[in-house]
Design a protein around this motif. Structure first.
Motif, PDB file in Angstrom:
ATOM      1  N   ASP A 123      -4.321  -5.174   4.983  1.00 61.69           N
ATOM      2  CA  ASP A 123      -4.638  -4.338   3.810  1.00 61.69           C
ATOM      3  C   ASP A 123      -3.986  -2.962   3.920  1.00 61.69           C
ATOM      4  O   ASP A 123      -3.448  -2.434   2.948  1.00 61.69           O
ATOM      5  N   VAL A 124      -4.057  -2.379   5.117  1.00 58.29           N
ATOM      6  CA  VAL A 124      -3.460  -1.064   5.344  1.00 58.29           C
ATOM      7  C   VAL A 124      -1.944  -1.139   5.174  1.00 58.29           C
ATOM      8  O   VAL A 124      -1.339  -0.269   4.538  1.00 58.29           O
ATOM      9  N   ALA A 125      -1.336  -2.181   5.724  1.00 54.95           N
ATOM     10  CA  ALA A 125       0.112  -2.345   5.602  1.00 54.95           C
ATOM     11  C   ALA A 125       0.507  -2.478   4.132  1.00 54.95           C
ATOM     12  O   ALA A 125       1.463  -1.831   3.675  1.00 54.95           O
ATOM     13  N   ALA A 126      -0.233  -3.281   3.386  1.00 47.95           N
ATOM     14  CA  ALA A 126       0.073  -3.470   1.964  1.00 47.95           C
ATOM     15  C   ALA A 126      -0.066  -2.151   1.205  1.00 47.95           C
ATOM     16  O   ALA A 126       0.788  -1.809   0.375  1.00 47.95           O
ATOM     17  N   ALA A 127      -1.120  -1.419   1.474  1.00 48.53           N
ATOM     18  CA  ALA A 127      -1.335  -0.141   0.789  1.00 48.53           C
ATOM     19  C   ALA A 127      -0.245   0.869   1.135  1.00 48.53           C
ATOM     20  O   ALA A 127       0.139   1.695   0.302  1.00 48.53           O
ATOM     21  N   GLY A 128       0.263   0.804   2.360  1.00 48.76           N
ATOM     22  CA  GLY A 128       1.313   1.720   2.788  1.00 48.76           C
ATOM     23  C   GLY A 128       2.715   1.248   2.466  1.00 48.76           C
ATOM     24  O   GLY A 128       3.685   1.973   2.699  1.00 48.76           O
TER      25      GLY A 128
ATOM     26  N   MET B  45       1.815   9.229   5.965  1.00 49.89           N
ATOM     27  CA  MET B  45       1.846   8.367   4.805  1.00 49.89           C
ATOM     28  C   MET B  45       0.956   7.132   5.032  1.00 49.89           C
ATOM     29  O   MET B  45       0.187   6.744   4.164  1.00 49.89           O
ATOM     30  N   LEU B  46       1.085   6.550   6.203  1.00 49.96           N
ATOM     31  CA  LEU B  46       0.302   5.354   6.518  1.00 49.96           C
ATOM     32  C   LEU B  46      -1.184   5.683   6.593  1.00 49.96           C
ATOM     33  O   LEU B  46      -2.019   4.920   6.091  1.00 49.96           O
ATOM     34  N   LEU B  47      -1.526   6.840   7.168  1.00 43.77           N
ATOM     35  CA  LEU B  47      -2.933   7.226   7.253  1.00 43.77           C
ATOM     36  C   LEU B  47      -3.512   7.531   5.879  1.00 43.77           C
ATOM     37  O   LEU B  47      -4.687   7.237   5.622  1.00 43.77           O
ATOM     38  N   GLU B  48      -2.729   8.109   4.989  1.00 42.29           N
ATOM     39  CA  GLU B  48      -3.203   8.354   3.622  1.00 42.29           C
ATOM     40  C   GLU B  48      -3.491   7.029   2.917  1.00 42.29           C
ATOM     41  O   GLU B  48      -4.500   6.898   2.216  1.00 42.29           O
ATOM     42  N   ALA B  49      -2.605   6.057   3.091  1.00 40.50           N
ATOM     43  CA  ALA B  49      -2.828   4.732   2.493  1.00 40.50           C
ATOM     44  C   ALA B  49      -4.083   4.100   3.084  1.00 40.50           C
ATOM     45  O   ALA B  49      -4.912   3.537   2.363  1.00 40.50           O
ATOM     46  N   ALA B  50      -4.227   4.216   4.403  1.00 41.08           N
ATOM     47  CA  ALA B  50      -5.402   3.642   5.074  1.00 41.08           C
ATOM     48  C   ALA B  50      -6.674   4.326   4.605  1.00 41.08           C
ATOM     49  O   ALA B  50      -7.701   3.670   4.380  1.00 41.08           O
ATOM     50  N   ARG B  51      -6.612   5.646   4.421  1.00 37.77           N
ATOM     51  CA  ARG B  51      -7.768   6.403   3.954  1.00 37.77           C
ATOM     52  C   ARG B  51      -8.278   5.852   2.634  1.00 37.77           C
ATOM     53  O   ARG B  51      -9.476   5.621   2.460  1.00 37.77           O
TER      54      ARG B  51
ATOM     55  N   THR C 237       4.544  -2.764  11.519  1.00 33.31           N
ATOM     56  CA  THR C 237       4.653  -1.300  11.533  1.00 33.31           C
ATOM     57  C   THR C 237       3.302  -0.675  11.841  1.00 33.31           C
ATOM     58  O   THR C 237       3.204   0.280  12.620  1.00 33.31           O
ATOM     59  N   VAL C 238       2.255  -1.223  11.245  1.00 33.72           N
ATOM     60  CA  VAL C 238       0.909  -0.712  11.505  1.00 33.72           C
ATOM     61  C   VAL C 238       0.523  -0.989  12.952  1.00 33.72           C
ATOM     62  O   VAL C 238       0.040  -0.090  13.656  1.00 33.72           O
ATOM     63  N   THR C 239       0.747  -2.213  13.420  1.00 38.13           N
ATOM     64  CA  THR C 239       0.346  -2.564  14.783  1.00 38.13           C
ATOM     65  C   THR C 239       1.208  -1.872  15.831  1.00 38.13           C
ATOM     66  O   THR C 239       0.777  -1.726  16.977  1.00 38.13           O
TER      67      THR C 239
END
Length: 185
Positions: free
Chosen positions: A22-27, A1-7, A33-35
């Protein structure tokens, strides 16, 4: 899920304009959680590219490998990789960012080199099959594979950059003309 948001974020903004925040917000998760899962945005992109290989490239490669002839397999591979749709455009924008990253970081260059070896091997198998099934005439499939992949890379860079004079349809036509040189009469 996180990688899809990052993508989505990286494909839209580019690696250098994307932050972990930005990745955290999108996910929809906290930055922590990202770090916790990734050391930084470069590692996030590497994860995204591994997912890209599974979701985008692998099906194209599989269709090529299953084609009726070596020549048909090469055409399928090249048409798939140089597709004119938004999905292909996003895929190559991500790869362009990754090429830059790999140029400066050996651990990512090693992974990228492995992907290239696999692509070279697939193209070489298709060329060899084409010679065996009579659809292609190639003296050295290994060398020809390197040349075709190099041509593909150059076409990708030009076809997927904004404002380029070369679009994916024209890039496909260029590589198909090149492939025609190996067609059996």
């Amino acid at each position: 899920m996180l990688l899809e948001a990052a993508r989505s974020v990286i494909a839209d903004r580019g690696l250098h304009a994307t932050t972990v925040r930005d990745v955290a917000a999108a996910g929809g998760v906290a930055v922590g959680t990202v770090t916790y899962h990734f050391s930084g945005i470069a590692e996030v992109l590497a994860g995204v590219l591994e997912l890209e290989m599974q979701s985008y490239s692998d099906p194209i490669w599989a269709r090529a490998a299953q084609a009726a002839s070596g020549r048909d397999g090469l055409a399928s591979l090249l048409d798939g990789l140089l597709a004119p749709d938004d999905r292909a455009h996003e895929h190559w924008k991500l790869w362009l960012d990754f090429w830059t990253l790999a140029a400066h970081q050996p651990r990512y260059a090693e992974w990228q080199s492995r992907v290239y070896r696999q692509l070279h091997e697939l193209v070489e198998r298709l060329l060899t099959r084409g010679v065996e099934d009579g659809s292609l005439t190639v003296d050295d499939p290994a060398e020809t594979a390197v040349e075709l992949v190099a041509l593909l890379d150059g076409l990708v860079v030009q076809a997927y950059l904004p404002g380029s004079r070369l679009d994916p349809a024209r890039a496909r036509a260029v590589i198909r003309r090149h492939l025609q040189r190996y067609a059996s009469s």
